[in-house]
Scaffold this active site. Sequence first.
Site, PDB file in Angstrom:
ATOM      1  N   ASP A 193     -72.261  30.324 -23.218  1.00 21.32           N
ATOM      2  CA  ASP A 193     -71.811  29.027 -22.694  1.00 21.32           C
ATOM      3  C   ASP A 193     -70.862  29.290 -21.527  1.00 21.32           C
ATOM      4  OD1 ASP A 193     -73.244  27.901 -24.720  1.00 21.32           O
ATOM      5  OD2 ASP A 193     -71.520  27.348 -25.952  1.00 21.32           O
TER       6      ASP A 193
ATOM      7  N   HIS B 121     -68.896  34.484 -27.074  1.00 24.58           N
ATOM      8  CA  HIS B 121     -67.570  33.868 -27.268  1.00 24.58           C
ATOM      9  C   HIS B 121     -67.401  33.474 -28.736  1.00 24.58           C
ATOM     10  CE1 HIS B 121     -70.235  30.444 -26.536  1.00 24.58           C
ATOM     11  NE2 HIS B 121     -69.337  29.641 -27.071  1.00 24.58           N
TER      12      HIS B 121
ATOM     13  N   GLU C 268     -77.739  28.718 -20.724  1.00 24.01           N
ATOM     14  CA  GLU C 268     -77.621  27.527 -21.566  1.00 24.01           C
ATOM     15  C   GLU C 268     -78.038  26.299 -20.762  1.00 24.01           C
ATOM     16  OE1 GLU C 268     -74.542  25.013 -22.007  1.00 24.01           O
ATOM     17  OE2 GLU C 268     -72.946  26.192 -21.099  1.00 24.01           O
TER      18      GLU C 268
ATOM     19  N   ASP D  53     -71.177  28.466 -33.374  1.00 21.24           N
ATOM     20  CA  ASP D  53     -72.621  28.408 -33.121  1.00 21.24           C
ATOM     21  C   ASP D  53     -73.090  29.627 -32.313  1.00 21.24           C
ATOM     22  OD1 ASP D  53     -71.237  27.379 -30.875  1.00 21.24           O
ATOM     23  OD2 ASP D  53     -72.996  26.296 -30.183  1.00 21.24           O
ATOM     24  N   HIS D  54     -72.157  30.533 -32.005  1.00 19.11           N
ATOM     25  CA  HIS D  54     -72.507  31.777 -31.309  1.00 19.11           C
ATOM     26  C   HIS D  54     -72.101  33.026 -32.104  1.00 19.11           C
ATOM     27  CE1 HIS D  54     -73.693  30.005 -27.369  1.00 19.11           C
ATOM     28  NE2 HIS D  54     -72.992  28.998 -27.849  1.00 19.11           N
TER      29      HIS D  54
ATOM     30  N   HIS E  82     -67.030  30.585 -30.467  1.00 21.73           N
ATOM     31  CA  HIS E  82     -67.515  29.370 -31.133  1.00 21.73           C
ATOM     32  C   HIS E  82     -68.513  29.745 -32.235  1.00 21.73           C
ATOM     33  CE1 HIS E  82     -66.370  26.352 -27.732  1.00 21.73           C
ATOM     34  NE2 HIS E  82     -65.425  26.470 -28.637  1.00 21.73           N
TER      35      HIS E  82
ATOM     36  N   HIS F 256     -65.364  28.279 -19.830  1.00 17.32           N
ATOM     37  CA  HIS F 256     -65.722  27.684 -21.129  1.00 17.32           C
ATOM     38  C   HIS F 256     -64.571  27.710 -22.135  1.00 17.32           C
ATOM     39  CE1 HIS F 256     -68.350  26.064 -24.142  1.00 17.32           C
ATOM     40  NE2 HIS F 256     -68.172  27.106 -24.933  1.00 17.32           N
TER      41      HIS F 256
ATOM     42  N   HIS G  46     -80.328  26.829 -25.687  1.00 14.13           N
ATOM     43  CA  HIS G  46     -79.134  26.030 -26.008  1.00 14.13           C
ATOM     44  C   HIS G  46     -79.196  24.642 -25.362  1.00 14.13           C
ATOM     45  CE1 HIS G  46     -74.857  25.100 -26.690  1.00 14.13           C
ATOM     46  NE2 HIS G  46     -74.797  26.148 -27.473  1.00 14.13           N
TER      47      HIS G  46
END
Length: 612
Positions: free
Chosen positions: A179, A69, A204, A73-74, A71, A158, A415
């Site tokens: 996530d 996705h 996660e 941090d991904h 975000h 999410h 995660h």
Amino acid sequence: MPEIKLVPLGAGQDVGRSCIIVTLGGKNIMLDCGMHMGYNDERRFPYFDYITGGKGTLTEHIDCVIISHFHLDHCGALPYMSEMKGYDGPIYMTHPTKAICPILLEDYRKITVDRKGETNFFDSKMIKDCMKKVIPVNLHQTIHVDDKLEIKAYYAGHVLGAAMFLLKVGTDSVLYTGDYNMTPDRHLGAAWVDKCRPDVLITESTYATTIRDSKRCRERDFLKKVHERVEDGGKVLIPVFALGRAQELCILLESYWDRMNLKVPIYFSAGLTNKATEYYKLFITWTNQKIKDTFVERNMFHFKHIKEFNRSYIDNPGPMVVFATPGMLHGGLSLEIFKRWCTNEKNMIIMPGYCVAGTVGNKILSGMRKIELKPGQVVEIKMSVEYMSFSAHADAKGIMQLIRMCEPSNVMLVHGEAGKMDFLKSKINQELHLPCFKPANGETVIITTNPPITVDASTTLLKKNREILGASPNPKRIKALHGTVLIKGNEMQVVDGEEAVKELELKKHEVRFTSTIHMPIPPPSTSPMTHLYEHFKKTLKSHNVTTTTDGNLLVDSILVKAQPTTEDSTHLDVLVSWSIQDEELGSHITDLLRTGIPQRDVTMAIVTIVDC
């Protein structure tokens, strides 16, 4: 034995910089390529040199990259990897992720490079060039990366476009969740996956020890706190990421302001409201059923009470509510507003989600009242600090629910924080009796798989067994299939014994079984063999019942012979003889004889069986 190798380069006993290398059937797949928000140096990116080991390029070592996705941090390190580290292979993500990802990357680039003046960072052109390498995927679409590796996306909830990915090479498989959220919210549905039974589930574990309270109670508490603060003349700052939780809370406040007829202004970071609305229009099929049903009549993302924010409003007198990005106070507008408002005790900050260690958000949630924002710049926090989880991550109950849903053979936790992982690992071991792993960054997990052996069956064998099974009084009962296994190269086949003898040019040897049944002699008007012949004709209609020249019976290839007993002149011995291939039918015939043969004037007899 085949094995699956898993190495987290990020998000191993940590939240942030998600990046897992999976080696599956000789294929190397990178799952997510995120950035750590708690660092401002090389540590913000995954350790890519681990992959190459100083030999060759990333493209030579990685078969494909999958992004779950948008975000950061991904996906935050993706342009760095593709344009600065030289990865030139395929990158897979969903259509919404491909649309939204470059906008968030550009926003973060502006904060990092244009405002902070950092170097060793990707530029706008690199982001565009990186996105050209992306191959978008649809939900439930099976993508063949090459002749061995295939991937399939599942709905993860999410945020808009978030997906779980199933990877398969032959019979080995890995399910990566990214996530996900197992609870539907005001604009997205719950995550779903079929019973795919992967060898490994990588999940996660952000909220591994949390079981959330009622969502309605949380929403009521949130609205009460905001209302009381603005009524008292204070300002409320809500740090959010541009898409996802922001829309959830905007819908909540919009309906409450409407219901209570409140006039206090609500603001959102400039431009993001319009962008969000356009994306939700474009990808309406990814939202929940209520949004889809009402979209034609009313767009839930057209907000009457929420306006665009201008930086000049920061020092305006009077109450206001501001949604500002980013969500962890690690830079941007949210941090700028926080610096100006944090010294006033009338103001409040509500943190609606998880904050990575090292960010300002994490520091204030841990109770710090004095924070050094820059060398020599310390601020004292007098404003109220509230944490109210509206996070779109699965809690402990949701994680267990997903494990039961997909039925994996092994579970790997990523995660999440190490201590919380220990709790969840113990729960998975005790309740689900599954092996569970929680590797740190750079630590390798090797899982040995036991692939099923595929054996073909010959048509002749199947036809022969079907004829026998058709005579069974319970055709649904599981039956043994008797045959000979032939191995040619890498192929295995079960064939009929006759076929095997012919194929291998062997001399045939036959083993036969004979069962002797002691039963009464029928009335003198009928011979024993005639009586048996008539009975088999009626009860074994799907089989060929014939007499032999020497007066015996054949039921297909099964021999039935009657002879007087030397011990009792009122009884005779019936011998039933069959080969191992005809065991089903032979057993069925002996069962028929055990129950006795109906006679006009004789009741059912008790029989004795002597096997030889």
